[in-house]
Design an enzyme around this catalytic site. Structure first.
Site, PDB file in Angstrom:
ATOM      1  N   GLY A 147       0.685  -1.427   0.372  1.00  0.00           N
ATOM      2  CA  GLY A 147      -0.066  -0.016  -0.248  1.00  0.00           C
ATOM      3  C   GLY A 147       0.689   1.163  -0.126  1.00  0.00           C
ATOM      4  NE  ARG A 195      -4.583   5.364  -3.455  1.00  0.00           N
ATOM      5  CZ  ARG A 195      -6.487   4.892  -2.279  1.00  0.00           C
ATOM      6  NH1 ARG A 195      -6.287   6.344  -1.059  1.00  0.00           N
ATOM      7  NH2 ARG A 195      -6.226   4.065  -2.307  1.00  0.00           N
ATOM      8  CG  ASP A 213      -6.213  -8.639  -3.626  1.00  0.00           C
ATOM      9  OD1 ASP A 213      -5.680  -7.679  -2.387  1.00  0.00           O
ATOM     10  OD2 ASP A 213      -7.248  -8.129  -3.853  1.00  0.00           O
ATOM     11  CB  VAL A 214      -1.432  -7.981  -0.109  1.00  0.00           C
ATOM     12  CG1 VAL A 214      -0.096  -6.605  -0.230  1.00  0.00           C
ATOM     13  CG2 VAL A 214      -2.285  -6.707   0.947  1.00  0.00           C
ATOM     14  CG  ASN A 222       0.853   1.643   4.521  1.00  0.00           C
ATOM     15  OD1 ASN A 222       0.316   2.430   5.730  1.00  0.00           O
ATOM     16  ND2 ASN A 222       0.555   1.977   3.306  1.00  0.00           N
ATOM     17  CE1 TYR A 261      -8.772  -0.034   9.325  1.00  0.00           C
ATOM     18  CE2 TYR A 261      -9.069   0.755  11.439  1.00  0.00           C
ATOM     19  CZ  TYR A 261      -8.209   0.739  10.807  1.00  0.00           C
ATOM     20  OH  TYR A 261      -7.560   1.289  10.282  1.00  0.00           O
ATOM     21  CB  ALA A 313     -11.191  -8.071  13.984  1.00  0.00           C
ATOM     22  CE  LYS A 320      -5.613  -2.156  10.963  1.00  0.00           C
ATOM     23  NZ  LYS A 320      -4.700  -1.820   9.375  1.00  0.00           N
ATOM     24  CB  ILE A 374      -2.869   9.291  10.208  1.00  0.00           C
ATOM     25  CG1 ILE A 374      -2.158   8.968  11.581  1.00  0.00           C
ATOM     26  CG2 ILE A 374      -1.585   9.992   9.147  1.00  0.00           C
ATOM     27  CD1 ILE A 374      -1.919   9.646  12.350  1.00  0.00           C
TER      28      ILE A 374
END
Ligand code: NAP
Length: 242
Positions: free
Chosen positions: A9, A12, A60-61, A89, A154, A156, A158, A187
């Site tokens: 990623g 950007r 695509d990871v 990332n 999200y 879960a 992380k 951020i």
């Protein structure tokens, strides 16, 4: 022999700032992205302005086959180079209340974050173990530490990567490889453009949203030899928000 860093990623936001920081440290950068070639090219240009070089790597990871084909192939064909740094990332947000969340929103967020970590890290580890040196930095989130309503997927995803960070750090500490996580708060990037700073700044002790560079600076430190005795940690870059 050139020293490389891979940033998933990297086209950007935080990923781009990390690419720039690692470029200033002299690394050649593998800039991974999923679809936004135009932005990825801007990152590459910026890396070149720092006096080093890089290349774009579109995959695509979350897709193991694609990751094996593109990244696995590069690793196989570049055994004379060293991939020293990996920054996991790539990530997305698909916020929704749990009772309204369709399975695809659950799966996409976990796929990119958790499967992405597995697909990429597994490929990169072999070379790091062989070289007896490596730095793996996973970009997680405050959401994965405290949990946030509307972000069960999200949070879960992380939290899973935080667990993986701590486990892997113990597996490979003796091999000269450190594994740490950086947990940003709010951020300023495309990911948060729908969130108004004015609505949240009163709860942030430093009183503002962070800049991508402020996250990248911490990643740069963890990626350096100065952080050689730090592993399995989660460092918050959140302006004091917990
Ligand atoms: P962003 O501006 O939305 O950028 C996301 C990046 O991830 C883009 O480069 C995108 O590539 C890439 N990406 C998304 N899905 C991918 C996939 N399946 N495979 C490969 N690349 C993929 O996001 P950001 O704010 O910089 O966030 C970066 C990381 O920090 C994420 O993990 C995010 O969860 C975490 N984070 C951000 C914040 C924040 O406030 N911004 C807070 C906490 C944590 P394309 O350009 O090709 O789409």
């Amino acid at each position: 022999m050139a020293k490389f860093a891979l940033v998933t990623g990297g086209s950007r936001g935080i990923g781009r700032a990390v690419c720039e920081e690692l470029a200033t440290m002299g690394y050649q950068i593998l800039i991974n992205y999923r679809s936004n070639k135009e932005e990825a090219e801007k990152t590459l240009e910026s890396v070149r302005q720092k006096g080093t070089d890089g290349l774009l790597m579109k995959f695509d990871v979350g897709n193991q086959k694609e990751t094996d084909e593109i990244l696995g192939d590069w690793i196989e064909k570049n055994s004379d180079h060293v991939l020293e740094i990996l920054v996991n990332n790539a990530g997305v947000r698909k916020d929704n209340l749990m009772m309204m969340m369709p399975p695809e929103e659950w799966r996409e967020v976990l796929n990119i974050s958790v499967d992405g970590f597995y697909n990429v890290t597994r490929l990169v580890l072999k070379g790091m173990i062989y070289n007896k040196y490596g730095r793996i930095i996973n970009i997680v989130s405050l959401s994965g530490i405290k949990g946030l309503p509307g972000q069960t997927n999200y949070s879960a995803s992380k939290a899973a990567v935080i667990g993986a960070t701590k486990a892997l750090a113990q597996e490979i500490g003796r091999r000269g490889i450190t594994v740490n996580a950086v947990a940003p708060g709010f951020i300023k990037t495309d990911m948060t453009q729908d969130i108004k700073e004015v609505d949240y700044k009163s709860i942030i002790p430093i009183g503002r949203f962070g800049e991508a560079k402020e996250v990248a600076d911490v990643v740069g430190f963890l990626a350096s030899t100065k952080a050689s005795y730090i592993t399995g940690e989660v460092i918050c870059v959140s302006g004091g928000l917990h």
